[in-house]
Design a protein around this motif. Structure first.
Motif, PDB file in Angstrom:
ATOM      1  N   TRP A 158      48.536  -6.347   0.724  1.00  0.00           N
ATOM      2  CA  TRP A 158      49.136  -6.483  -0.607  1.00  0.00           C
ATOM      3  C   TRP A 158      50.031  -5.275  -0.913  1.00  0.00           C
ATOM      4  O   TRP A 158      51.136  -5.440  -1.458  1.00  0.00           O
ATOM      5  CB  TRP A 158      48.038  -6.614  -1.661  1.00  0.00           C
ATOM      6  N   ASP A 161      53.342  -5.566   0.953  1.00  0.00           N
ATOM      7  CA  ASP A 161      54.234  -6.525   0.299  1.00  0.00           C
ATOM      8  C   ASP A 161      54.828  -5.921  -0.969  1.00  0.00           C
ATOM      9  O   ASP A 161      56.014  -6.123  -1.265  1.00  0.00           O
ATOM     10  CB  ASP A 161      53.475  -7.812  -0.043  1.00  0.00           C
ATOM     11  N   LEU A 162      53.999  -5.186  -1.718  1.00  0.00           N
ATOM     12  CA  LEU A 162      54.493  -4.536  -2.933  1.00  0.00           C
ATOM     13  C   LEU A 162      55.577  -3.520  -2.596  1.00  0.00           C
ATOM     14  O   LEU A 162      56.631  -3.478  -3.246  1.00  0.00           O
ATOM     15  CB  LEU A 162      53.343  -3.840  -3.661  1.00  0.00           C
ATOM     16  N   LYS A 164      57.573  -3.437  -0.034  1.00  0.00           N
ATOM     17  CA  LYS A 164      58.794  -4.122   0.385  1.00  0.00           C
ATOM     18  C   LYS A 164      59.556  -4.671  -0.815  1.00  0.00           C
ATOM     19  O   LYS A 164      60.779  -4.531  -0.913  1.00  0.00           O
ATOM     20  CB  LYS A 164      58.476  -5.246   1.365  1.00  0.00           C
ATOM     21  N   ARG A 165      58.828  -5.298  -1.735  1.00  0.00           N
ATOM     22  CA  ARG A 165      59.493  -5.849  -2.929  1.00  0.00           C
ATOM     23  C   ARG A 165      60.141  -4.742  -3.743  1.00  0.00           C
ATOM     24  O   ARG A 165      61.291  -4.856  -4.182  1.00  0.00           O
ATOM     25  CB  ARG A 165      58.484  -6.603  -3.783  1.00  0.00           C
ATOM     26  N   LEU A 166      59.416  -3.641  -3.924  1.00  0.00           N
ATOM     27  CA  LEU A 166      59.956  -2.523  -4.695  1.00  0.00           C
ATOM     28  C   LEU A 166      61.167  -1.903  -4.012  1.00  0.00           C
ATOM     29  O   LEU A 166      62.127  -1.502  -4.676  1.00  0.00           O
ATOM     30  CB  LEU A 166      58.876  -1.465  -4.903  1.00  0.00           C
ATOM     31  N   HIS A 167      61.123  -1.820  -2.686  1.00  0.00           N
ATOM     32  CA  HIS A 167      62.255  -1.272  -1.937  1.00  0.00           C
ATOM     33  C   HIS A 167      63.504  -2.112  -2.168  1.00  0.00           C
ATOM     34  O   HIS A 167      64.606  -1.582  -2.405  1.00  0.00           O
ATOM     35  CB  HIS A 167      61.923  -1.201  -0.455  1.00  0.00           C
ATOM     36  N   ASP A 168      63.347  -3.434  -2.111  1.00  0.00           N
ATOM     37  CA  ASP A 168      64.490  -4.326  -2.338  1.00  0.00           C
ATOM     38  C   ASP A 168      65.020  -4.166  -3.763  1.00  0.00           C
ATOM     39  O   ASP A 168      66.243  -4.108  -3.987  1.00  0.00           O
ATOM     40  CB  ASP A 168      64.087  -5.776  -2.084  1.00  0.00           C
ATOM     41  N   GLU A 169      64.111  -4.096  -4.733  1.00  0.00           N
ATOM     42  CA  GLU A 169      64.529  -3.948  -6.134  1.00  0.00           C
ATOM     43  C   GLU A 169      65.221  -2.598  -6.350  1.00  0.00           C
ATOM     44  O   GLU A 169      66.256  -2.522  -7.032  1.00  0.00           O
ATOM     45  CB  GLU A 169      63.323  -4.061  -7.054  1.00  0.00           C
ATOM     46  N   THR A 172      68.783  -2.492  -5.038  1.00  0.00           N
ATOM     47  CA  THR A 172      69.712  -3.229  -5.899  1.00  0.00           C
ATOM     48  C   THR A 172      69.987  -2.478  -7.195  1.00  0.00           C
ATOM     49  O   THR A 172      71.135  -2.352  -7.627  1.00  0.00           O
ATOM     50  CB  THR A 172      69.141  -4.621  -6.222  1.00  0.00           C
ATOM     51  N   THR A 255      60.352  -0.998 -12.262  1.00  0.00           N
ATOM     52  CA  THR A 255      60.395  -0.850 -10.808  1.00  0.00           C
ATOM     53  C   THR A 255      60.130   0.596 -10.402  1.00  0.00           C
ATOM     54  O   THR A 255      59.284   0.868  -9.541  1.00  0.00           O
ATOM     55  CB  THR A 255      61.759  -1.306 -10.256  1.00  0.00           C
TER      56      THR A 255
END
Length: 302
Positions: A158, A161-162, A164-169, A172, A255
């Motif tokens: 988990w 995954d968190l 990775k999501r934060l890295h993408d956000e 951007t 974020t």
């Protein structure tokens, strides 16, 4: 914060490293007293000198700390000063040792003092030379999570995954944000005020680099929004002293807040292999991040 774990046989005991480095630098060690045993092991020496023994192989980072201290001082920022008459860093057994002028008795900065100090720092023009690195809030996170055997594989998955999501956000959100010189780990304990008088002084320059100003503002702001460690008036004083910018009004705030909290969690995860208390605390922090515990949260300090 660092999650480096290296065998003492390979890395050298910090006290032995200090002795060897001090011999090279001409600094007496007879009165060396341990101040802090962390990623950097810090000693108070005779003659108003403080020594920091860095992790194995961290000579480039140590050299950047010295460079940052001297550049910031030249730019008019009150900052912990490197000892001038020693060639720095001094390397012994793969570990760099840096030598600093001891500060007089001091206290942590108030929120307003922290805001004012960051306002002065962020107003500096980004230099062409020296070339500071771009600050990466995700540095070392994956390694810390992968090595965090105190957590279940479900929790570690988990967290991956968190991250990775934060890295993408983050990528951007910050693409178009203005960049400035940032401290990289700005909280009240890394900005101190001499008790005898004088303004705030920046400490712990390990993470100085180029990045969005919000990364420096988020730690204290999270203390206010997620941990209720500050009163409304204290937080407003921080905002006012910085120049009026309240980063909670920015769409990217949550974020960056979660990235900071994930880093704090990963730091304790690194200690959980040898500390049952840290293992309990890291499970509590993951439960908070997973939404199982409502804010405001209470996290024990490590």
């Amino acid at each position: 914060m660092s999650d480096v774990h290296t065998s003492p046989v390979l890395s050298g005991d910090p006290r032995d490293v200090l002795t060897v480095a001090a011999g090279k630098a001409g600094v007496p060690t007879a009165e060396a007293t341990l101040i802090r045993d962390g990623a950097n092991v810090t000693y108070e020496m005779a003659g108003g000198v403080v020594a920091r023994v860095g992790p194995p192989g961290s000579q480039p980072a140590a050299a950047r700390q010295i460079q940052a201290s001297r550049w910031l001082a030249d730019a008019g920022i009150a900052v912990v000063r490197a000892v001038d008459d020693i060639d720095q860093p001094t390397v012994a057994r793969t570990r760099p040792v840096t030598w600093w002028v001891q500060l007089p008795e001091h206290r942590h900065a108030t929120p307003a003092e922290l805001g004012a100090a960051l306002g002065r720092l962020h107003a500096l023009a980004v230099p062409e030379s020296p070339s500071f690195p771009v600050v990466n809030p995700f540095e070392g996170l994956r390694e810390s999570i992968d090595g965090g055997t105190a957590l279940s594989e479900d929790d570690r998955g988990w967290l991956r995954d968190l991250a990775k999501r934060l890295h993408d956000e983050y990528s951007t959100l910050t693409t178009s944000r203005p960049r400035c010189v940032i401290h990289g780990d700005a909280w009240q304990g890394n900005v101190v005020v001499p008790r005898a008088g004088g303004g705030p002084v920046l400490l712990d320059l390990d993470h100085v680099g180029i990045g969005p100003r919000e990364w420096d503002l988020v730690s204290l702001t999270v203390d206010y929004t997620d941990f209720a460690r500050l009163t409304d008036s204290d937080y407003q004083a921080f905002v006012d002293a910085y120049g009026g910018y309240d980063m909670t009004t920015w769409s990217g705030y949550r974020t960056l807040a979660t990235i900071r909290e994930l880093r704090w969690t990963a730091f304790v995860l690194g200690k959980a292999k040898t500390s049952p208390e840290a293992a309990r605390q890291v499970r509590h922090r993951v439960a908070c991040l997973r939404g199982e515990i409502e804010r405001p949260w209470t996290w024990s300090a490590f």
